[in-house]
Design a protein around this motif. Structure first.
Motif, PDB file in Angstrom:
ATOM      1  N   LEU A   2       0.840  -1.204   0.000  1.00  0.00           N
ATOM      2  CA  LEU A   2       0.000   0.000   0.000  1.00  0.00           C
ATOM      3  C   LEU A   2       0.873   1.252   0.000  1.00  0.00           C
ATOM      4  N   PRO A   3       0.603   2.196  -0.901  1.00  0.00           N
ATOM      5  CA  PRO A   3       1.372   3.446  -0.906  1.00  0.00           C
ATOM      6  C   PRO A   3       0.774   4.474   0.043  1.00  0.00           C
ATOM      7  N   LYS A   4       1.543   5.462   0.377  1.00  0.00           N
ATOM      8  CA  LYS A   4       1.061   6.573   1.192  1.00  0.00           C
ATOM      9  C   LYS A   4       0.312   7.547   0.285  1.00  0.00           C
ATOM     10  N   PRO A   5      -0.962   7.846   0.575  1.00  0.00           N
ATOM     11  CA  PRO A   5      -1.727   8.737  -0.305  1.00  0.00           C
ATOM     12  C   PRO A   5      -1.154  10.144  -0.324  1.00  0.00           C
ATOM     13  N   THR A   6      -1.422  10.848  -1.408  1.00  0.00           N
ATOM     14  CA  THR A   6      -0.959  12.225  -1.559  1.00  0.00           C
ATOM     15  C   THR A   6      -1.857  13.167  -0.776  1.00  0.00           C
ATOM     16  N   LYS A   7      -1.255  14.024   0.037  1.00  0.00           N
ATOM     17  CA  LYS A   7      -2.009  15.039   0.776  1.00  0.00           C
ATOM     18  C   LYS A   7      -1.286  16.384   0.787  1.00  0.00           C
ATOM     19  N   GLN A   8      -0.357  16.565  -0.164  1.00  0.00           N
ATOM     20  CA  GLN A   8       0.337  17.843  -0.321  1.00  0.00           C
ATOM     21  C   GLN A   8       1.010  18.306   0.973  1.00  0.00           C
ATOM     22  N   TYR A   9       1.621  17.369   1.712  1.00  0.00           N
ATOM     23  CA  TYR A   9       2.260  17.732   2.972  1.00  0.00           C
ATOM     24  C   TYR A   9       3.472  18.645   2.763  1.00  0.00           C
ATOM     25  N   HIS A  10       4.107  18.556   1.590  1.00  0.00           N
ATOM     26  CA  HIS A  10       5.288  19.390   1.360  1.00  0.00           C
ATOM     27  C   HIS A  10       4.921  20.869   1.337  1.00  0.00           C
ATOM     28  N   LYS A  11       3.682  21.202   0.954  1.00  0.00           N
ATOM     29  CA  LYS A  11       3.235  22.592   0.987  1.00  0.00           C
ATOM     30  C   LYS A  11       2.851  23.012   2.405  1.00  0.00           C
ATOM     31  N   LEU A  12       2.228  22.098   3.148  1.00  0.00           N
ATOM     32  CA  LEU A  12       1.793  22.422   4.502  1.00  0.00           C
ATOM     33  C   LEU A  12       2.967  22.565   5.466  1.00  0.00           C
ATOM     34  N   LEU A  13       4.138  22.009   5.099  1.00  0.00           N
ATOM     35  CA  LEU A  13       5.302  22.090   5.985  1.00  0.00           C
ATOM     36  C   LEU A  13       5.710  23.526   6.280  1.00  0.00           C
ATOM     37  N   GLU A  14       5.503  24.410   5.323  1.00  0.00           N
ATOM     38  CA  GLU A  14       5.966  25.780   5.470  1.00  0.00           C
ATOM     39  C   GLU A  14       4.944  26.692   6.150  1.00  0.00           C
ATOM     40  N   GLU A  15       3.783  26.166   6.495  1.00  0.00           N
ATOM     41  CA  GLU A  15       2.760  26.980   7.144  1.00  0.00           C
ATOM     42  C   GLU A  15       2.953  26.978   8.657  1.00  0.00           C
ATOM     43  N   PRO A  16       2.339  27.951   9.366  1.00  0.00           N
ATOM     44  CA  PRO A  16       2.449  27.976  10.829  1.00  0.00           C
ATOM     45  C   PRO A  16       1.907  26.702  11.461  1.00  0.00           C
ATOM     46  N   VAL A  17       2.474  26.337  12.593  1.00  0.00           N
ATOM     47  CA  VAL A  17       2.129  25.081  13.265  1.00  0.00           C
ATOM     48  C   VAL A  17       0.659  25.063  13.678  1.00  0.00           C
ATOM     49  N   GLU A  18       0.010  23.911  13.418  1.00  0.00           N
ATOM     50  CA  GLU A  18      -1.345  23.655  13.912  1.00  0.00           C
ATOM     51  C   GLU A  18      -1.413  22.192  14.373  1.00  0.00           C
ATOM     52  N   PHE A  19      -1.344  21.994  15.663  1.00  0.00           N
ATOM     53  CA  PHE A  19      -1.353  20.655  16.267  1.00  0.00           C
ATOM     54  C   PHE A  19      -2.684  20.463  16.987  1.00  0.00           C
TER      55      PHE A  19
END
Length: 597
Positions: free
Chosen positions: A365-382
């Protein structure tokens, strides 16, 4: 060679038919495709270009990529001869070695010169490349799979078999390893969300508690290049809200719908769980258990009912039974791209029937695409799902990082924690991070972790689930917000005054509809901007009375939290549920109403 990215599962535009060491194909006098070999020198520019492509694919696929060798650009299987395949695999292994990765073959199919599947002449091969494990470094693909299904379907029993290698004795022996509370052991009902993991090494071998010298999560993670976290969700109707919270808060990559094969039908809770997964757009595969005790008629009735359910309007899936590696291998790429196929596995937790096939499927099973590389540069939201108090450590919060990245080496970085019941935030710092019960220096968006936080103001606030840790300088909480709402089903329609439970990430709170407006109009001051609307908008209105959104229609609503303000962001997905009524929405506007709660 057709290279497919394991995250995107699409053929990249530059992945032409290149046999990794073969010249462009030629056609002989009989119309057959022939390839002339050209062994690639490691210093060749072509090899450097291929290595760069593989490096990009591994980065996009979270340390994992797939190559299909002997497949044309349009998906046609042309196949390679034995000599050509050996040259291609030699080049592929050279590429992988340059990037400190391993290659293992998922499946290999023989075919003739006319493209018919056979055991001679030509071969089509599917290979997976994974980064090698490096000691003292967390370098593995992280994936989450939710286990759904009604009570008594065998979810926890199946999970106990997969994670601990314990075959069931027909009386629930294997599920004991997954129970968290004494009453769960006694009643057989899962009432909380339990987490279990397995791993796969770079060669695709399963790593679980059945392996020698594997006793902890840390040992599984250290020996694996791919780690799968299972969320064992509740099956009883009494705990449906907990199941919805788990699906909303932990954002699983896939959902496994477990069905008992000896019932002859599909339970109502199974319908509910499938609807939740479809609403949240989580890819679903089906596992039919207890095939060892199901009669032929019972199993046939169960499968017929399942097929009808998966083909029903709103689901629109194409189910098929997986009987071999070739069955699930041929659909993996399209299914993970939200394709219509739904794999169905027929297994037994007592005899072990097809469990090995299911484990091989999980490995590929592959890891689905969720555009995490773009979200990396945004302010933290945990988003906080769990809160603990640990001796000698202090307050620990667990949840999922939706945006940004947190690194404990950045000592000067502080975050805003909240909101409380008045909408206030406090400044905190992260002192340590754990992922899969292992200490880590960082956590990136899309990953689940636990954070130890410190602050002199912690005693002034009651930390609870539904709060967030934000990297913004001016955090804001909201009572009211506007959403685009799709009413999947509501017996009377959604109108002003309609109440229900709202789920968004880790948020779970009662909310009330205070205004409804047709699409294309704006709701203001708690009322609608038009007194009537056409039925094509899905909005019913009687003169000056409030509008109403019927089942199957869309509209725009203003909702208000009934208890306390929460943090939301634009485009956040929400579920609005009240009994059997279900609505799916997206936040379009935020309005702070703290002065007049």
């Amino acid at each position: 060679m057709q290279a497919t990215n394991r995250q995107h599962n699409i053929v990249s535009p530059w992945s032409q038919v290149d046999k990794l060491g073969a010249l462009p194909p030629e056609v002989d006098n009989e119309g057959n495709i022939e390839y002339k070999l050209k062994l690639v020198n490691p210093s060749d520019e072509r090899l450097e270009h291929l290595i760069t492509q593989l490096k990009w694919r591994l980065a996009e696929g979270d340390g994992e990529a797939m190559y299909e060798i002997g497949v044309d650009d349009d998906g046609t299987c042309v196949g390679l001869t034995t000599k050509e395949m050996e040259a291609s695999m030699t080049t592929l292994r050279r590429m992988a070695d340059e990037l400190d990765a391993d290659v293992f073959i998922v499946r290999q199919v023989g075919m003739d010169k006319l493209g018919r599947l056979q055991e001679h002449d030509r071969t089509v091969l599917e290979a997976v490349i994974r980064h090698r494990f490096k000691e003292h470094q967390q370098c593995y693909t992280d994936m989450r799979i939710a286990i759904l299904g009604g009570h008594g379907e065998g979810k926890s029993t199946l999970l106990g078999y997969i994670t601990h290698g314990i075959q069931d004795n027909g009386r629930g022996r294997s599920r004991l390893s997954c129970a968290r509370h004494r009453h769960e052991i006694e009643s057989g009902r899962t009432s909380s969300i339990s987490h279990e993991i397995i791993g796969y090494d770079s060669d695709g071998r399963l790593i679980n508690y059945a392996n020698e010298h594997i006793n902890t999560w840390e040992q599984i993670c250290e020996a694996s290049t791919k780690v799968i976290t299972f969320l064992d969700l509740c099956g009883h109707a009494k705990y449906l809200r907990t199941t919805i919270s788990g699906m909303s808060g932990y954002c699983p990559d896939y959902a496994a719908l477990v069905i008992s094969g000896n019932l002859g039908n599909i339970s109502e809770m199974t319908h509910e769980h499938l609807a939740i997964a479809v609403m949240l757009r989580v890819p679903v595969f089906v596992i039919v258990t207890k095939v060892d005790i199901a009669t032929r008629a019972q199993l046939q009735n169960t499968l017929n009912t399942l097929v009808q359910l998966l083909r029903s309007p709103g689901v629109d899936k194409l189910p098929f039974i997986v009987r071999s590696e070739n069955d699930f291998g041929s659909c993996t790429s399209t299914w993970t791209r939200r394709g219509p196929e739904v794999p169905i596995f027929l297994v037994s937790n007592v005899t072990g029937t097809n469990i090995d096939l299911l484990q091989q499927f999980l490995s590929t099973l592959p890891k689905p695409t969720k555009q995490y590389h773009k979200l990396l540069e945004e302010p933290v939201e945990f988003q906080i799902e769990k809160v603990y108090t640990i001796p000698d450590v202090g307050l620990v919060v667990g949840g999922m990082l939706q945006k940004g990245r947190i690194n404990i080496h950045d000592k000067m970085q502080s975050y805003n924690l909240g909101p409380d019941n008045k909408g206030n935030f406090i400044k905190v710092q992260v002192s340590s991070i754990h992922r899969h019960r292992m200490p880590s220096h960082y956590v990136h968006c899309g990953q689940v972790a636990t954070l130890a936080i410190t602050s002199p103001e912690l005693d002034q606030m009651r930390i609870q689930r539904g709060m967030v840790l934000l990297g913004t300088d001016t955090p804001t909480s909201y009572y009211e917000f506007e959403v685009e709402l799709l009413v999947l089903y509501h017996p009377t329609g959604v109108a002003a005054g309609t109440c229900g439970m709202l789920y968004s990430g880790s948020i779970r709170q009662q909310a009330r509809v205070i205004a409804v407006s047709p699409q294309g109009t704006k709701a203001e001051d708690g009322g609608t901007s038009s007194s009537s609307s056409s039925s094509s908008d899905g909005i019913e209105s009687n003169g000056s009375s409030s509008s109403k959104i019927r089942s199957g229609k869309e509209g725009r609503c203003v909702l208000r939290f009934m208890n306390e303000p929460k943090y939301l962001c634009i485009d956040a997905q929400i579920l609005f549920v009240d009994g059997k009524a279900k609505c799916l929405g997206r936040v379009t506007k935020l309005g702070n109403d703290l002065d007049n709660p």
